[in-house]
Scaffold this motif. Sequence first.
Motif, PDB file in Angstrom:
ATOM      1  N   ARG A  74      -5.133  -4.870  10.693  1.00  0.00           N
ATOM      2  CA  ARG A  74      -6.092  -4.100   9.907  1.00  0.00           C
ATOM      3  C   ARG A  74      -7.332  -3.657  10.678  1.00  0.00           C
ATOM      4  O   ARG A  74      -7.953  -2.657  10.324  1.00  0.00           O
ATOM      5  CB  ARG A  74      -6.509  -4.907   8.681  1.00  0.00           C
ATOM      6  CG  ARG A  74      -5.376  -5.155   7.702  1.00  0.00           C
ATOM      7  CD  ARG A  74      -5.845  -5.926   6.491  1.00  0.00           C
ATOM      8  NE  ARG A  74      -4.753  -6.209   5.572  1.00  0.00           N
ATOM      9  CZ  ARG A  74      -4.876  -6.934   4.462  1.00  0.00           C
ATOM     10  NH1 ARG A  74      -6.058  -7.439   4.158  1.00  0.00           N
ATOM     11  NH2 ARG A  74      -3.847  -7.153   3.685  1.00  0.00           N
ATOM     12  N   ARG A  96       0.827  -1.211   0.000  1.00  0.00           N
ATOM     13  CA  ARG A  96       0.000   0.000   0.000  1.00  0.00           C
ATOM     14  C   ARG A  96       0.862   1.263   0.000  1.00  0.00           C
ATOM     15  O   ARG A  96       0.550   2.237  -0.686  1.00  0.00           O
ATOM     16  CB  ARG A  96      -0.947  -0.020   1.200  1.00  0.00           C
ATOM     17  CG  ARG A  96      -2.064  -1.059   1.068  1.00  0.00           C
ATOM     18  CD  ARG A  96      -3.035  -1.008   2.208  1.00  0.00           C
ATOM     19  NE  ARG A  96      -2.486  -1.567   3.432  1.00  0.00           N
ATOM     20  CZ  ARG A  96      -2.501  -2.857   3.741  1.00  0.00           C
ATOM     21  NH1 ARG A  96      -3.032  -3.730   2.889  1.00  0.00           N
ATOM     22  NH2 ARG A  96      -1.998  -3.289   4.883  1.00  0.00           N
ATOM     23  N   LYS A  97       1.952   1.224   0.752  1.00  0.00           N
ATOM     24  CA  LYS A  97       2.828   2.394   0.827  1.00  0.00           C
ATOM     25  C   LYS A  97       3.506   2.682  -0.509  1.00  0.00           C
ATOM     26  O   LYS A  97       3.650   3.834  -0.919  1.00  0.00           O
ATOM     27  CB  LYS A  97       3.889   2.181   1.916  1.00  0.00           C
ATOM     28  CG  LYS A  97       4.837   3.364   2.098  1.00  0.00           C
ATOM     29  CD  LYS A  97       5.810   3.115   3.231  1.00  0.00           C
ATOM     30  CE  LYS A  97       6.778   4.278   3.394  1.00  0.00           C
ATOM     31  NZ  LYS A  97       6.105   5.551   3.700  1.00  0.00           N
ATOM     32  N   GLU A 124       2.427   1.701  -3.447  1.00  0.00           N
ATOM     33  CA  GLU A 124       1.425   1.771  -4.519  1.00  0.00           C
ATOM     34  C   GLU A 124       1.674   0.720  -5.604  1.00  0.00           C
ATOM     35  O   GLU A 124       1.748   1.028  -6.803  1.00  0.00           O
ATOM     36  CB  GLU A 124       1.401   3.170  -5.131  1.00  0.00           C
ATOM     37  CG  GLU A 124       1.059   4.271  -4.139  1.00  0.00           C
ATOM     38  CD  GLU A 124       1.048   5.638  -4.791  1.00  0.00           C
ATOM     39  OE1 GLU A 124       2.123   6.094  -5.238  1.00  0.00           O
ATOM     40  OE2 GLU A 124      -0.037   6.237  -4.874  1.00  0.00           O
TER      41      GLU A 124
END
Length: 234
Positions: A176, A59-60, A62
């Motif tokens: 999460r 996620r960091k 991308e």
Amino acid sequence: MFGISKDALWAFGVHILTASGAFLAFLSIVATAENRFTAAFFWLGMALLVDGVDGPLARKLEVKKWWPHWSGDMLDSVIDYVTYVIIPAFILYQSGLMGTYLSFLSAAMIVVTSAIYYADTRMKTVDNGFKGFPVCWNMVVFTLFIVSPSELLSFAVVVVTAILTFVPVIFVHPVRVKIMRIPTLAIFALWALGGLLALYYNLDAPAWIDAIILASSAYLFCIGAVLQALGRIH
């Protein structure tokens, strides 16, 4: 280099990190086949560590933006099924932890129910938890190895947990799920520390380590259902 940006290369490195879990799984299979169960669980632990860090990294960096045609979710699922399901089932079978027949039957239940669970598109909840037991058999089997209950009690744990795979009870993801994230992460870290100590003692740890692993396992197993009953998670 070759028209690929540095950011794209770093992003693809996350896929390589995830794929390294397959090699860790292979090492665990080899150790299990040779009845080196401490080593087998060590490699499973390393795979669990990779599984814990590759998602936030993806996620960091991308990853989906740079490599839209490479499915990190699919790659992750393939490796998870091996490390969370197939190898723990193989460890049960190879070790005969519950005796020959119950160990074989337990392994069969684990691989079949887990395969069905992976096909369920409703497994994720709105709070990023899991609906039904999220087939973390690596943790269950490891705990059974450490605590060493009777064969029938161990078999009962497997049966009940396999049934919970299809019951709409919520289980939390320690990273999460935002509700009670800090205490849950702390308990998970405690479980991991207990696991490392158990490996140090070659799976024959003192009673106080058994107590740490059992207590932290009970929390991780039950906290989602408690929060669900209180209406704090859906």
